[in-house]
Enzyme design. Structure first.
Site, short mmCIF file in Angstrom:
data_model
loop_
_atom_site.label_atom_id
_atom_site.label_comp_id
_atom_site.label_asym_id
_atom_site.label_seq_id
_atom_site.Cartn_x
_atom_site.Cartn_y
_atom_site.Cartn_z
N LYS A 170 -4.17 25.61 45.42
CA LYS A 170 -2.92 26.02 44.80
C LYS A 170 -3.09 26.34 43.32
O LYS A 170 -2.19 26.94 42.71
CB LYS A 170 -1.84 24.95 44.98
N ASP A 171 -4.24 26.00 42.72
CA ASP A 171 -4.51 26.32 41.32
C ASP A 171 -5.28 27.61 41.14
O ASP A 171 -5.52 28.04 40.00
CB ASP A 171 -5.31 25.19 40.66
N ALA A 215 6.27 19.50 36.77
CA ALA A 215 5.65 20.65 36.09
C ALA A 215 5.74 21.89 36.94
O ALA A 215 5.27 22.95 36.54
CB ALA A 215 4.19 20.33 35.80
N SER A 216 6.35 21.80 38.11
CA SER A 216 6.37 22.89 39.08
C SER A 216 7.71 23.62 39.08
O SER A 216 8.75 23.02 39.38
CB SER A 216 6.07 22.34 40.48
N LEU A 217 7.68 24.92 38.77
CA LEU A 217 8.90 25.71 38.87
C LEU A 217 9.36 25.83 40.33
O LEU A 217 10.55 25.99 40.60
CB LEU A 217 8.68 27.10 38.28
N ARG A 218 8.40 25.78 41.24
CA ARG A 218 8.75 25.82 42.67
C ARG A 218 9.62 24.62 43.04
O ARG A 218 10.68 24.77 43.68
CB ARG A 218 7.48 25.80 43.52
N ARG A 219 9.18 23.43 42.63
CA ARG A 219 9.98 22.23 42.92
C ARG A 219 11.30 22.27 42.16
O ARG A 219 12.35 21.92 42.69
CB ARG A 219 9.19 20.97 42.57
N ARG A 236 3.95 16.91 32.91
CA ARG A 236 2.58 17.23 33.30
C ARG A 236 1.65 16.04 33.14
O ARG A 236 2.01 15.02 32.60
CB ARG A 236 2.08 18.42 32.47
N GLY A 237 0.42 16.22 33.62
CA GLY A 237 -0.57 15.15 33.58
C GLY A 237 -1.09 14.88 34.98
O GLY A 237 -0.53 15.34 35.97
N ASN A 238 -2.18 14.12 35.07
CA ASN A 238 -2.69 13.79 36.39
C ASN A 238 -1.79 12.76 37.07
O ASN A 238 -0.80 12.29 36.48
CB ASN A 238 -4.15 13.30 36.30
N VAL A 239 -2.10 12.43 38.30
CA VAL A 239 -1.23 11.54 39.08
C VAL A 239 -1.02 10.21 38.37
O VAL A 239 0.12 9.72 38.25
CB VAL A 239 -1.84 11.31 40.48
N GLN A 240 -2.07 9.62 37.86
CA GLN A 240 -1.96 8.32 37.21
C GLN A 240 -1.09 8.39 35.96
O GLN A 240 -0.26 7.49 35.71
CB GLN A 240 -3.36 7.81 36.83
N ARG A 242 1.35 10.54 35.36
CA ARG A 242 2.76 10.73 35.73
C ARG A 242 3.38 9.42 36.23
O ARG A 242 4.54 9.12 35.93
CB ARG A 242 2.88 11.82 36.79
N CYS A 329 1.73 30.28 38.64
CA CYS A 329 2.48 29.08 38.25
C CYS A 329 3.72 29.42 37.43
O CYS A 329 4.55 28.56 37.17
CB CYS A 329 1.58 28.13 37.44
#
Length: 404
Positions: A170-171, A215-219, A236-240, A242, A329
């Site tokens: 997706k990136d 961070a997603s315009l889709r969501r 934004r940021g990685n899972v941890q 967020r 994106c």
């Protein structure tokens, strides 16, 4: 005494002339390739990342590419040796986030399982920092979108610093840099999104005015289309990172891809798994893609053994849909393809960032026509899009509408 004259030289057989001519052409091609590569090393990063929108070159450039093409694994096996070992490992390029590293290690494990000669040090993992990882305070829509997570990896691949690059599909932009190919998708993980909150069990349970970080315009567009009373902010940021921000109360809720949580054994953080009828996933969500140079036959052979055909077919369909809409994106586009009982089913949507307009399309057909199905679905939605469709509310960045 007179010395008899030497006999006239015998003409060279035609077969030897042909062989000599071929050898000279190969040598010339190799010289041209070396000169081209030396010159390209002094160019800027931007110039080295030209995209493949033109027909393949022919003539001497093609000879040069053939001259430097690595032998296949079969050829190495016949000779009793392989091109990679502990001393010369297959070099995997990856981002440095925990999820990216988990995906790289999954790729390493699959390579070692499929090719015993790569075990015991025959595969290495090389971490490459990307602009998308470093600029976490700015929305992706404002700083260039998907390519921010792949550009530096592309450069290292083209400079032969790594042999393959592992990506979250997706990136990956719809156009790859010339000289590279993405021939492999690993088996796809669960494509659904998850809702995470300490204050509510679902989006529907959040009180009006609640803040959702994404961070997603889709969501964002799909949330606001159904729950316009909520507020969505850049997150934004990685899972941890967020999850920590959520725990610190920066937002009331967030959303993540279930695939990422599963790959890191963190599913327990999901408050609710959201079905696709409520939230259509991102293009290629849950899929891992592996990229290599087009002239690296050994890497192509490795990746052919790892490729999962059904995932590749579905991802190709979705990316054709995205390409038809010229999406990235910076555009709220979603889509999902599935193969059910031998038939490919596709559903896609495009929306305004604020959720005020949302258009959907559904198509089905033969898996062999995957790219055609995706492309025609995108072309069907194009008439609904004008130059103002992708203006992101709250900032001055006006996003370009897709072109037909």
């Amino acid at each position: 005494t007179l010395i008899p004259p030497a006999p006239p030289p015998r003409p060279m057989p035609a077969s030897r002339l042909t062989a000599l001519s071929y050898a000279l052409n190969i040598a010339l091609g190799a010289v041209l390739l070396y000169a081209a590569f030396s010159a390209s090393s002094h160019r800027s990063v931007a110039s080295s990342l030209s995209v493949r929108k033109v027909a393949p070159q022919v003539g001497s450039a093609r000879v040069a590419r053939l001259a430097c093409r690595r032998p296949s694994l079969a050829a190495f096996a016949e000779a009793g040796e392989y091109p990679h070992s502990k001393e010369n490992p297959v070099r995997i390029g990856t981002r440095g986030s925990p999820l990216a590293l988990a995906q790289a290690h999954e790729t390493k494990r699959r390579l070692e399982e499929a090719f015993p000669h790569l075990r015991d040090g025959g595969v290495s993992i090389n971490v490459i920092s990307t602009e998308g990882d470093e600029r976490l305070d700015i929305a992706l829509a404002e700083i260039g979108g998907k390519g921010l997570f792949t550009k530096e990896l592309d450069v290292q691949l083209l400079l032969n610093k790594v042999d393959i690059c592992v990506h979250s599909m997706k990136d990956v932009p719809t156009y790859l840099p010339e000289g590279t190919i993405l021939p492999c998708n690993l088996p796809r993980e669960d494509t659904r999104d998850v809702f995470i909150s300490n204050k509510a069990k679902s989006l529907a349970d959040l009180p009006p005015g609640s803040v959702v970080g994404s961070a997603s315009l889709r969501r964002q567009s799909q949330i606001l289309a159904k729950y316009p009373e909520l507020k969505v902010v850049n997150f934004r940021g990685n899972v941890q990172t967020r999850l920590k921000k959520l725990g610190d109360g920066v937002v009331d809720a967030t959303m993540l891809a279930l695939a990422g949580l599963k790959r890191m054994d963190m599913e327990e953080h999901a408050t609710q798994i959201i079905e696709q009828d409520e939230m259509l996933p991102a293009i290629s969500q849950g899929a891992i893609g592996i990229q290599c140079r087009t002239n690296d036959q050994a890497s192509l052979d490795y990746l052919a053994a790892l490729n999962h055909p059904e995932t590749k077919t579905c991802v190709d369909c979705e990316r054709a849909f995205l390409a038809a809409l010229d999406g990235n994106c910076r555009t709220p586009i979603a889509g999902q393809a599935k193969i059910i009982d031998g038939k490919l089913h596709f559903r896609g949507l495009i929306a305004r960032p604020d959720g005020t307009d949302l258009f959907e399309v559904v198509r089905e057909g033969s898996p062999e026509d995957a790219e055609k199905i995706g492309r025609e679905a995108g072309e069907f939605l194009l008439p609904n899009v004008d130059e103002t469709f992708f203006i992101v509310p709250g900032n001055e960045v006006k996003l370009e509408a897709p072109t037909k």
